[in-house]
Design an enzyme around this catalytic site. Sequence first.
Site, PDB file in Angstrom:
ATOM      1  CG  LEU F  83      48.852  32.402  26.584  1.00 40.05           C
ATOM      2  CD1 LEU F  83      49.331  31.008  26.911  1.00 40.05           C
ATOM      3  CD2 LEU F  83      48.462  32.492  25.117  1.00 40.05           C
ATOM      4  CB  CYS F  84      45.134  37.386  30.343  1.00 38.26           C
ATOM      5  SG  CYS F  84      45.803  36.898  31.940  1.00 38.26           S
ATOM      6  CG  HIS F  85      40.122  34.519  28.163  1.00 40.48           C
ATOM      7  ND1 HIS F  85      40.839  33.608  28.885  1.00 40.48           N
ATOM      8  CD2 HIS F  85      39.591  33.835  27.118  1.00 40.48           C
ATOM      9  CE1 HIS F  85      40.752  32.409  28.304  1.00 40.48           C
ATOM     10  NE2 HIS F  85      39.998  32.521  27.240  1.00 40.48           N
ATOM     11  CG  MET F 121      46.335  36.010  35.492  1.00 37.47           C
ATOM     12  SD  MET F 121      47.694  35.516  36.601  1.00 37.47           S
ATOM     13  CE  MET F 121      48.969  36.692  36.161  1.00 37.47           C
ATOM     14  CD  GLU F 122      42.121  40.079  34.832  1.00 42.97           C
ATOM     15  OE1 GLU F 122      42.163  39.057  35.570  1.00 42.97           O
ATOM     16  OE2 GLU F 122      42.152  40.014  33.593  1.00 42.97           O
ATOM     17  CG  ASP F 136      58.668  56.001  38.553  1.00 42.40           C
ATOM     18  OD1 ASP F 136      59.838  56.131  38.144  1.00 42.40           O
ATOM     19  OD2 ASP F 136      57.743  56.763  38.214  1.00 42.40           O
TER      20      ASP F 136
END
Lengths: 171, 171, 171, 171, 171, 171
Positions: F83-85, F121-122, F136
């Site tokens: 739901l992020c723009h 969120m970014e 990794d």
Amino acid sequence: MTHPTTPKPSPLTHFDAEGQAHMVDVAAKASTHRVAVAEGRITMEPATLALIQSGSAKKGDVLGIARIAGIQGAKKTSDLIPLCHPIALTRVAVEFDVEAATNSVLCRTTAECTGQTGVEMEALTACSVALLTIYDMCKAVDRGMTMGGVRLVEKRGGKSGHFVAPALTTL
Amino acid sequence: MTHPTTPKPSPLTHFDAEGQAHMVDVAAKASTHRVAVAEGRITMEPATLALIQSGSAKKGDVLGIARIAGIQGAKKTSDLIPLCHPIALTRVAVEFDVEAATNSVLCRTTAECTGQTGVEMEALTACSVALLTIYDMCKAVDRGMTMGGVRLVEKRGGKSGHFVAPALTTL
Amino acid sequence: MTHPTTPKPSPLTHFDAEGQAHMVDVAAKASTHRVAVAEGRITMEPATLALIQSGSAKKGDVLGIARIAGIQGAKKTSDLIPLCHPIALTRVAVEFDVEAATNSVLCRTTAECTGQTGVEMEALTACSVALLTIYDMCKAVDRGMTMGGVRLVEKRGGKSGHFVAPALTTL
Amino acid sequence: MTHPTTPKPSPLTHFDAEGQAHMVDVAAKASTHRVAVAEGRITMEPATLALIQSGSAKKGDVLGIARIAGIQGAKKTSDLIPLCHPIALTRVAVEFDVEAATNSVLCRTTAECTGQTGVEMEALTACSVALLTIYDMCKAVDRGMTMGGVRLVEKRGGKSGHFVAPALTTL
Amino acid sequence: MTHPTTPKPSPLTHFDAEGQAHMVDVAAKASTHRVAVAEGRITMEPATLALIQSGSAKKGDVLGIARIAGIQGAKKTSDLIPLCHPIALTRVAVEFDVEAATNSVLCRTTAECTGQTGVEMEALTACSVALLTIYDMCKAVDRGMTMGGVRLVEKRGGKSGHFVAPALTTL
Amino acid sequence: MTHPTTPKPSPLTHFDAEGQAHMVDVAAKASTHRVAVAEGRITMEPATLALIQSGSAKKGDVLGIARIAGIQGAKKTSDLIPLCHPIALTRVAVEFDVEAATNSVLCRTTAECTGQTGVEMEALTACSVALLTIYDMCKAVDRGMTMGGVRLVEKRGGKSGHFVAPALTTL
């Protein structure tokens, strides 16, 4: 001598005067609030529809997953449709109506942005991806489902004015 | 005594016994050659259809671009449809029939792989993306185009056997 | 009567007999170990080359970043090149030679897989993306850099046999 | 005591004073209309060039497909080049010249946006992807094709002023 | 004479003997059934946890959406982690436990494939993306949520044998 | 008459009044300069930490690669989090501190944009992807590494004001 004139531009704006595809220049268009609404439908066996209905309430939430897929699909529009501009969507919504009378689920999507180009492809892509996801979730029990009536319902905010699709008599 | 029974599994295989979505385990399925064929149709104004027809021959190749978009769309299926497995497609083809009698373009897609899961979603996604691309290319002259009849036509190579969709009487 | 013959297939295998693009069927090809090596070069001002050289040793690691971009680019090949098959790469390597004599950085890439189709596009894409990344990192000081000599150097493992490009006399 | 001074910033703006890569802050830059033009060339056997030429007119449209790939490639620039900003492109165009005299296809690309950062990487990426696609389409008949002369031709709209590359005497 | 020895290889297999990153060659590894299980936790205010719990039952299904995001995230692993191989996952599952005692949601993910390289990064990526999605869905009411304890729990099917993480005494 | 009241909106803004997920409308929000800072930590064996430290100086640059992965991860946020723009980031930075006292690497990320929605969120996605990349790169020697303390540290520029997380006493 023939051909003193330049070629007539194609009415299809995605082609230049030579008929070559390009991503149209929108720099000179006004940045306005733009809204597009699309819809489509997936028709299935009554038993499949019953599974979807029970699932939404209890477990196996087909429509919840299709809604997310549709929203994410809207964000991928410019990646999927070759000549679409990348767009900073300000809103995406995906709604479903389970219609027992027609053995189908109706999907209605809305996309919005403030920008220089319309969002009808984003709304239509959200709708198609949502319907494809319903197909995927239910195909184990019903391979004959059909998606149809995918169309633009409304569009406003651009220089072409307010478009409202005529009502459908049948799907 | 509580809980003598385990929950009954959903007939929708994308959900586990608790109704939670998962990407189904296909490790035990046979790796076979799998083929799926899908089709769909976009209906438009006769003048729009005429533009597409003239374009294919001369300039403004709508169908050539939609074909590429459909092939690329097939490769994005597992990115678009949440519970689809990533698949190493061995073939994708997208064909169009311009049908003047119905004012529509019929799109027929084929996807193939050698693997453990079917490719019907790849064929259906290719078809939907190709139709959306035609819409995008022609929307400047015709906003009322409608996409429909998107369905699986044939599927073979999996353990569920050979599926052939019944003929359509009308779209 | 006209047309008793079928159209001659195009020698370009990405087109079918009607000249329509498709993703070629590789299901019948042998799954073999396939290797492709590509190379390319970016030529620049001597001062720019000196910056890259000092950066690799001390700070501002242009080539380290370009190497990562090239490896990731190889994995995006089937997303970038419309008719490429998705491929499960088993190895990707990107090497650079800083050549003061030619004021250039030579990039050499290797891609490998065990599969039914060659990996030359993966090696070439890795090379192009690595060179573009060098351009991006250095463009603040040198806009005139030129990328060239991008070509397949070697390819083996397919039915067409072992290909080795002739040595270059000049770039 | 040594080191009373802060480290000298790298002239490569993609690195901070410690030499660590970052995505440069462009928030304070003016939002202007920006244009970049790039070009590059793929050289091949005369017979391969002839196939491309006949295909464009009749069937097997190599350049039409490469044009679409280039346009889509421009939209993927920030995904391919690690330190590029995501950009809302307002226009992308890809043109080809088939040059029999040099046995090559020249590709010229234009990218435009209204924003805070230049679009030269978008133009260069479009060009590289278009050339790679031509390679892919023709590699069945000609593995020795070489891509070169990929460079920025013109750039305007940023604070660094109007850049025009010097004419090439040879490629 | 100097340098009779080759450089000692790094114990970090993602680097070659010169310390340059590469995507490791896995062509010679056995194709086996591989499973990895990962877990992680997001800790929050009790009121936030209560919202998630009520939502799952009634409306606002935070965990259902995070599950889909996690499954899709697993499929993007090789796109996100530079040196990961693309992998044909055969199964992905994402489970949640709402733990009132610790004011947290525990996420446990499983990834499986039949192939030449392990799937621990796929399981860990699914877990991280699922937790980030919970954060996104709830951040309007609780900015202080913390994600932690993200680790590999179990791994089997590769040549390094069966790994089981020690039990945690505290998170 | 039933239903005089509308349903109470969820405090979780990603759901509408019916509890259906949507991408929230941000069109009416002010376009401001927004900054978010996130952090997280990966804890490991002392010998693993020593490898990372030596690598950064000499060869095998784990942190340089993780930095690039984090920056690219920030650009993929709207693709990963349903739901992020989509956001036109103007700056992304990723910093590391190697902390011998805690056998861990601390990662601190900053994201910025000028727009209508926050970038927390970014920043958090950049941090998670950077930590996963360290895992990794080092997993060949240390499977027991744990990622934790991933949280928002600071956020400013939105209508909710300036958020600063409380200091941590322990991780």
